[in-house]
Design a protein around this motif. Structure first.
Motif, short mmCIF file in Angstrom:
data_model
loop_
_atom_site.label_atom_id
_atom_site.label_comp_id
_atom_site.label_asym_id
_atom_site.label_seq_id
_atom_site.Cartn_x
_atom_site.Cartn_y
_atom_site.Cartn_z
N SER A 19 1.03 -1.31 -0.50
CA SER A 19 0.07 0.09 0.18
C SER A 19 1.07 1.26 -0.06
O SER A 19 2.17 1.00 0.67
N ALA A 20 0.41 2.43 -0.53
CA ALA A 20 1.30 3.28 -0.98
C ALA A 20 0.90 4.52 0.49
O ALA A 20 0.69 5.78 0.31
N SER A 21 -0.23 3.67 0.56
CA SER A 21 -1.03 5.04 1.81
C SER A 21 -0.21 5.38 3.49
O SER A 21 0.24 4.06 4.01
N ARG A 23 -0.85 6.69 5.06
CA ARG A 23 -2.08 6.59 6.71
C ARG A 23 -1.38 4.87 7.29
O ARG A 23 -1.36 5.01 8.55
N ARG A 24 -1.76 3.82 6.38
CA ARG A 24 -1.40 2.55 6.93
C ARG A 24 0.04 2.54 7.44
O ARG A 24 -0.03 1.60 8.11
N GLU A 44 -7.93 0.07 -9.16
CA GLU A 44 -8.93 -0.17 -7.91
C GLU A 44 -10.31 -0.35 -9.69
O GLU A 44 -11.25 0.95 -10.06
N LYS A 65 -4.75 -6.60 -4.62
CA LYS A 65 -3.90 -6.06 -4.74
C LYS A 65 -2.52 -6.49 -4.49
O LYS A 65 -1.23 -6.64 -4.78
N THR A 89 -10.13 0.83 1.27
CA THR A 89 -10.78 1.63 2.20
C THR A 89 -12.16 2.79 1.13
O THR A 89 -11.47 3.47 0.39
N LYS A 100 -11.36 7.59 -3.62
CA LYS A 100 -10.93 8.65 -4.09
C LYS A 100 -11.66 9.51 -4.88
O LYS A 100 -11.70 9.72 -5.76
N ALA A 173 -10.11 8.07 0.59
CA ALA A 173 -11.86 7.64 -0.34
C ALA A 173 -12.78 8.71 0.81
O ALA A 173 -12.66 8.59 1.63
N ILE A 178 -10.56 11.34 7.98
CA ILE A 178 -10.97 12.06 9.94
C ILE A 178 -10.19 12.51 10.04
O ILE A 178 -10.24 13.03 11.27
N GLN A 179 -9.18 12.05 10.56
CA GLN A 179 -7.64 12.36 11.20
C GLN A 179 -7.02 13.40 11.12
O GLN A 179 -6.42 14.10 11.88
N VAL A 196 -11.36 4.12 9.74
CA VAL A 196 -12.06 5.25 9.69
C VAL A 196 -10.68 5.20 8.01
O VAL A 196 -10.28 5.88 7.28
N VAL A 197 -9.53 6.02 8.78
CA VAL A 197 -8.10 6.20 8.33
C VAL A 197 -7.17 5.09 7.24
O VAL A 197 -6.88 6.11 6.34
C1 LIG Z 1 -12.20 7.84 4.81
C2 LIG Z 1 -10.69 7.92 5.52
C3 LIG Z 1 -9.72 7.21 4.10
N1 LIG Z 1 -8.62 8.30 3.86
C4 LIG Z 1 -7.89 7.58 3.51
O1 LIG Z 1 -8.31 6.86 2.20
C5 LIG Z 1 -7.35 6.30 1.15
C6 LIG Z 1 -8.54 5.38 0.18
O2 LIG Z 1 -8.00 4.96 -0.48
P1 LIG Z 1 -7.27 3.52 -0.85
O3 LIG Z 1 -7.18 2.80 -2.26
O4 LIG Z 1 -8.23 2.21 -0.10
O5 LIG Z 1 -5.51 3.31 -0.37
P2 LIG Z 1 -4.82 4.51 -1.66
O6 LIG Z 1 -4.11 5.43 -0.76
O7 LIG Z 1 -4.59 4.64 -2.79
O8 LIG Z 1 -3.34 3.37 -1.36
P3 LIG Z 1 -3.12 1.99 -2.08
O9 LIG Z 1 -3.40 0.93 -0.55
O10 LIG Z 1 -1.67 1.95 -2.07
O11 LIG Z 1 -4.04 1.86 -3.31
C7 LIG Z 1 -5.87 5.27 2.47
O12 LIG Z 1 -5.74 6.23 2.12
C8 LIG Z 1 -7.34 5.76 3.46
O13 LIG Z 1 -5.91 6.42 4.40
C9 LIG Z 1 -8.08 8.56 5.27
O14 LIG Z 1 -7.19 8.89 5.10
N2 LIG Z 1 -8.54 8.99 5.95
C10 LIG Z 1 -9.91 8.95 6.06
O15 LIG Z 1 -10.85 9.62 7.02
#
Ligand SMILES: Cc1cn([C@@H]2O[C@H](COP(=O)(O)OP(=O)(O)OP(=O)(O)O)[C@@H](O)[C@H]2O)c(=O)[nH]c1=O
Length: 606
Positions: A19-21, A23-24, A44, A65, A89, A100, A173, A178-179, A196-197
């Protein structure tokens, strides 16, 4: 530093977060996990409308993924990671799935939908264990999801735009975080905040505990969490691989000490899991009975209803019905308020007799046949088979052939197979790439549930369902309508005797376990004989794990096979050997969901 025992278990493994997120990454490193980050390139892009629920979509995306990273890392360097974690998410509101936003206008559209209302955030997570053997990649996939309900305040248009211009919504998303600043939009939440994060850490740890600590230990872990002195013991135990039986140590000591005064700390762990196991058959029977009495069907039409009204409508006693309904509430099948009982989401999805994903037939089969067969378990175990009382078993052959049980039993078996096939068809059809084939023949394909899924996934493919005449005779009522139906046809016949329809891909799903080795050999050699060079054989079976701790569903089924047929689940290694023995090579394996493995093998061009 305090560390969750399961996280410690992963310390010496190579863990990759797909994951590039950011937050994760932060959530997992805060939890003490050491990992590498390899962002997934999977877009996605799955068709949302083909999933029964939003969380099924999130789980599948998370899985794809992680699988993308597994495949790429496996190809690039042979040091495949041990574990790959993928997550997705999504935000859902009024039947829509929001991901997103693509631009500011899109973010505005999303935020104004969420404005002043309640929505759900789902994160699907896939944990993939990779095994690489002789250059081949095998994976075991565990998956789960978490839902959190979020309530937005009513906000002005100006404020929404100001928030959008901050740039925060764009990589999140539903268009909010929320954070951070987005926290100001949120009035309340129900459920896990970190979900949620972007990553449901709590559920993740529970899932790992389920995987790494054997089932019997569940009770133990629970006790340890709220009793500090006991942590010591737990830590020691957790260091041992397969500590399941060792945990009995505490109990063994307990027996010796019995009768002495004990302090709370020295009491043996409360055996919650074991007690649940002891009462397990009562829960099953309560579910079967409620289904048979059509409680869920009734409540789908009229709800909420009081026990007395339900009793009068299904013609049962008020007292007994009240008891049964309360058990169903405790089991999560019904919900109860002052106004009466109604179906839980689980019941609405799986327990209606005419639901798209109905397990009614499978429940009926278990209630009518498997239940009776298990009452003879002791003598069957003593004798090693169920020869003595074959008539009760749901033996595939017996139930399907005309001489044996009547039409009702056969239909019951078909309904059961249909329900299960619908649940797994998507996974079986998409686990491996079948796009090179143009004609398939599903042997023992029963109602055609998998055939239709294959047709839908591969528009160039025609699929013949080959099954006994007694089965084909009843398939009409199971057919869907829609454009792909022309791709599917039915041919009656016996795969042990009649010549097999021509096809470049043969499919066997949940068939081999019905038969003893000698018959499996006969069947595979017939398929091998009909299969053209370059043709393929796809086998889907319940995975019987080499690791007994992960194999519970497979093992249980194997026991019921012992009772009901002469077959039994085979391990992956065994399936692979069988196929190779019959001239199939290039064996590819995928583990789908939590129960099946799918194997594709090719008949080499000579
Ligand atoms: C509702 C909410 C979502 N998010 C971020 O939304 C992305 C979801 O997108 P994803 O497709 O699940 O992930 P991605 O960011 O594209 O990463 P990847 O896993 O590489 O696909 C993730 O980042 C989450 O943290 C927040 O940071 N705070 C919030 O309150």
């Amino acid at each position: 530093r305090m560390m969750y025992p399961v996280i410690r278990k992963l310390q010496h493994k190579r863990v990759v977060l797909a994951s590039a997120s950011p937050r994760r990454q932060e959530i997992l490193s805060q939890a003490g996990l050491r990992f590498e980050v390899v962002p997934s390139r999977f877009k996605e892009k799955l068709n949302k409308s083909s999933f029964p629920t939003p969380h099924a979509y999130a789980i599948e995306t998370a899985k794809q993924k992680a699988l993308d990273v597994a495949r790429r890392m496996h190809q690039k360097d042979l040091r495949t990671p041990d574990i790959i974690i993928g997550a997705d998410t999504i935000v859902t509101i009024e039947g829509l799935i929001l991901e997103k936003p693509v631009d500011k206008q899109d973010a505005y559209w999303m935020l104004s939908r969420l404005n002043g209302k309640e929505h759900s955030v789902f994160t699907g997570v896939a944990i993939i264990h990779c095994f690489s053997q002789d250059g081949q990649l095998d994976v075991e996939i565990s998956q789960f999801y978490e839902e959190t309900v979020v309530m937005f305040s009513q906000l002005s248009e100006e404020l929404l735009w100001e928030y959008i211009h901050s740039g925060e919504p764009m990589d999140k998303a539903g268009g909010y975080g929320i954070q951070a600043l987005g926290g100001m939009l949120v009035e309340s939440i129900h459920g896990d905040f970190l979900n949620v994060v972007g990553f449901p850490l709590n559920h993740f740890c529970k899932k790992l505990a389920e995987l790494y600590f054997p089932p019997g230990a569940v009770g133990l872990q629970r006790v340890k969490h709220d009793s500090i002195p006991a942590v010591d013991t737990f830590e020691n135990l957790s260091e041992e691989e397969g500590a399941g039986l060792d945990r009995g140590g505490a109990q063994a000591r307990g027996t010796q000490d019995a009768g002495h005064d004990r302090t709370a700390e020295s009491l043996p762990p409360f055996p919650t899991g074991l007690l649940e196991l002891i009462a397990g058959f009562q829960a099953s029977k309560a579910l079967f009975t409620a289904c048979k009495l059509k409680v869920f069907d009734l409540l789908q039409h009229e709800a909420p209803l009081q026990a007395v009204d339900i009793a009068s409508k299904i013609d049962t006693s008020e007292h007994g019905t009240g008891r049964l309904l309360d058990v169903c509430v405790a089991l999560g099948l019904l919900e109860k308020t002052e106004r009466g009982y109604s179906n839980s989401d689980l019941a609405a999805l799986y327990l209606l007799s005419d639901g798209e994903f109905s397990l009614h037939g499978f429940i009926e089969l278990n209630d009518e046949h498997t239940w009776a067969a298990f009452t003879h378990l002791e003598s069957d175990v003593r004798e090693g088979s169920s020869r003595g009382h074959r008539a009760v078993g749901d033996e595939a052959e017996g139930l399907l052939q005309d001489s044996c049980p009547g039409r009702d039993a056969r239909l019951c078996f078909m309904r059961a197979k249909h329900g299960l096939a619908k649940l797994t068809a998507h996974q079986v059809a998409t686990a491996l790439d079948l796009s090179r084939f143009t004609s398939a023949c599903h042997l023992g394909g029963c109602t055609g549930a998998l055939a239709h899924k294959l047709a839908r996934e591969y528009p160039r493919l025609t699929v013949t369902v080959f099954d006994l005449p007694e089965v084909i005779e009843h398939v009409t009522c199971f057919q869907p309508s829609g454009p792909q139906t022309e791709q599917v046809s039915f041919v009656p016949g016996d795969f042990f005797k009649d010549s097999l329809p021509e096809a470049d891909l043969y499919v066997l799903s949940g068939i081999l376990h019905d038969w003893p080795d000698e018959k499996v050999h006969r069947l595979l050699s017939r398929i091998s004989g009909s299969c053209k060079p370059g043709g393929g054989l796809l086998v889907a079976e319940v995975a019987l794990d080499e690791d007994p701790r992960a194999a519970r569903p497979g093992l249980l089924r194997s026991l019921s096979r012992l009772l009901q047929t002469q077959g039994g689940e085979r391990s992956l290694t065994k399936s692979r050997q069988l196929l190779q023995l019959h001239g199939f090579t290039d064996v590819q394996v995928a583990r789908t969901g939590d129960v099946l493995h799918v194997v594709l093998a090719t008949r080499p061009a000579t």
